[in-house]
Motif scaffolding. Structure first.
Motif, PDB file in Angstrom:
ATOM      1  N   ALA A  75     -18.666   2.405  -1.610  1.00 50.66           N
ATOM      2  CA  ALA A  75     -17.882   1.185  -1.419  1.00 50.66           C
ATOM      3  C   ALA A  75     -16.541   1.269  -2.141  1.00 50.66           C
ATOM      4  N   VAL A  76     -16.518   1.894  -3.312  1.00 49.00           N
ATOM      5  CA  VAL A  76     -15.265   2.057  -4.054  1.00 49.00           C
ATOM      6  C   VAL A  76     -14.303   2.963  -3.278  1.00 49.00           C
ATOM      7  N   ILE A  77     -14.833   4.055  -2.722  1.00 49.05           N
ATOM      8  CA  ILE A  77     -13.986   4.978  -1.951  1.00 49.05           C
ATOM      9  C   ILE A  77     -13.432   4.288  -0.714  1.00 49.05           C
ATOM     10  N   ILE A  78     -14.276   3.557  -0.025  1.00 50.25           N
ATOM     11  CA  ILE A  78     -13.825   2.869   1.188  1.00 50.25           C
ATOM     12  C   ILE A  78     -12.790   1.800   0.855  1.00 50.25           C
ATOM     13  N   LEU A  79     -12.966   1.111  -0.257  1.00 50.63           N
ATOM     14  CA  LEU A  79     -12.009   0.089  -0.655  1.00 50.63           C
ATOM     15  C   LEU A  79     -10.645   0.694  -0.977  1.00 50.63           C
ATOM     16  N   VAL A  80     -10.637   1.849  -1.618  1.00 45.60           N
ATOM     17  CA  VAL A  80      -9.367   2.518  -1.936  1.00 45.60           C
ATOM     18  C   VAL A  80      -8.669   2.962  -0.649  1.00 45.60           C
ATOM     19  N   LEU A  81      -9.419   3.516   0.282  1.00 49.97           N
ATOM     20  CA  LEU A  81      -8.821   3.939   1.553  1.00 49.97           C
ATOM     21  C   LEU A  81      -8.261   2.761   2.336  1.00 49.97           C
ATOM     22  N   SER A  82      -8.920   1.631   2.276  1.00 51.03           N
ATOM     23  CA  SER A  82      -8.439   0.464   3.028  1.00 51.03           C
ATOM     24  C   SER A  82      -7.175  -0.139   2.420  1.00 51.03           C
ATOM     25  N   MET A  83      -6.899   0.144   1.143  1.00 47.35           N
ATOM     26  CA  MET A  83      -5.714  -0.391   0.497  1.00 47.35           C
ATOM     27  C   MET A  83      -4.473   0.459   0.750  1.00 47.35           C
ATOM     28  N   VAL A  84      -4.664   1.688   1.198  1.00 50.59           N
ATOM     29  CA  VAL A  84      -3.521   2.557   1.509  1.00 50.59           C
ATOM     30  C   VAL A  84      -2.867   2.067   2.799  1.00 50.59           C
ATOM     31  N   LEU A 144      -5.855   5.921   7.870  1.00 47.16           N
ATOM     32  CA  LEU A 144      -6.814   5.811   6.772  1.00 47.16           C
ATOM     33  C   LEU A 144      -7.557   4.482   6.803  1.00 47.16           C
ATOM     34  N   GLN A 145      -6.875   3.435   7.193  1.00 50.64           N
ATOM     35  CA  GLN A 145      -7.540   2.138   7.291  1.00 50.64           C
ATOM     36  C   GLN A 145      -8.595   2.141   8.397  1.00 50.64           C
ATOM     37  N   SER A 146      -8.289   2.836   9.491  1.00 51.01           N
ATOM     38  CA  SER A 146      -9.281   2.947  10.565  1.00 51.01           C
ATOM     39  C   SER A 146     -10.484   3.749  10.119  1.00 51.01           C
ATOM     40  N   ILE A 147     -10.226   4.837   9.358  1.00 50.71           N
ATOM     41  CA  ILE A 147     -11.339   5.635   8.832  1.00 50.71           C
ATOM     42  C   ILE A 147     -12.189   4.811   7.868  1.00 50.71           C
TER      43      ILE A 147
END
Length: 225
Positions: free
Chosen positions: A142-151, A156-159
């Motif tokens: 969840a932490v990794i996904i949250l960081v990717l969504s903030m970029v 990256l947001q789609s991933i």
């Protein structure tokens, strides 16, 4: 004709010199009242608070040892103030919590909380601790996904969004399979004992990272419980 003293004798009796009136008749009522009042005055003077002579009898039977101990114990209990009672309760609660903390760390069944006691709950914990669970990796993922969504990059947001869906689906599938297997194993292992809530208890444990689980795991990964 002899006349009696006025005010001291009755009129009829004063005229009879042959039968003089005895003085005791006149003072009978007062002496009788004094005699009756004397014991009452003595009873009032006698007080139970007077010091008893050491060799005199007590006037009551000696209490048994058990009765004396119970009386002293009751006096000690009643003499405890509300503040002392509250302090004692806090100390007992603190000692009980310390025992529970040590039991959660070491797995001592005697002092575990009610939700963790019993062989059924212990088996459910061991079943979860002996295998890898997808749900236990939810927090780092969840932490990794949250960081990717903030970029601020669309790809990256789609991933990140796709990873969210994949993680949720994997957790649901793994939890369903784990619940079915655990329910079957519990029915084989404990056919005559209550197994209510054991599966949900195990699935909630699977959501926690292994090092953060309480009670601490007692089996290694891959070890059959």
């Amino acid at each position: 004709m002899t006349t009696g003293v006025a005010g001291s004798f009755p009129t009829g009796l004063g005229s009879n010199p042959g039968h003089p009136l005895p003085l005791g008749f006149v003072f009978r009522s007062r002496s009788t009242k004094d005699e009756k009042a004397a014991p009452a005055d003595k009873a009032q003077v006698t007080d139970s608070s007077q010091i008893r002579h050491p060799e005199a009898k007590k006037g009551r039977p000696t209490p048994k040892r058990s009765q004396a101990q119970s009386q002293r114990r009751s006096v000690a209990n009643t003499s405890m103030t509300r503040k002392d009672a509250a302090k004692r309760q806090r100390e007992e609660r603190r000692a009980q919590m310390e025992k529970q903390r040590q039991a959660l760390a070491g797995g001592d069944e005697r002092y575990l909380p009610a939700r963790d006691k019993g062989p059924v709950r212990r088996f459910a914990r061991d079943f979860i601790d002996s295998r890898f669970n997808v749900a236990e990796f939810f927090l780092p993922m969840a932490v990794i996904i949250l960081v990717l969504s903030m970029v601020q990059v669309g790809a990256l947001q789609s991933i990140a969004l796709l990873l969210w869906l994949v993680v949720i689906v994997l957790i649901v599938l793994d939890s369903v399979l784990t619940g079915v297997r655990l329910k079957k194993r519990l029915a084989e292992r404990f056919p005559d004992q209550s197994r209510k809530g054991a599966v949900a208890y195990a699935l909630m444990r699977s959501l926690q990272m292994r090092r953060l689980r309480l009670p601490k795991p007692q089996v290694k990964r891959g070890e059959r419980p």
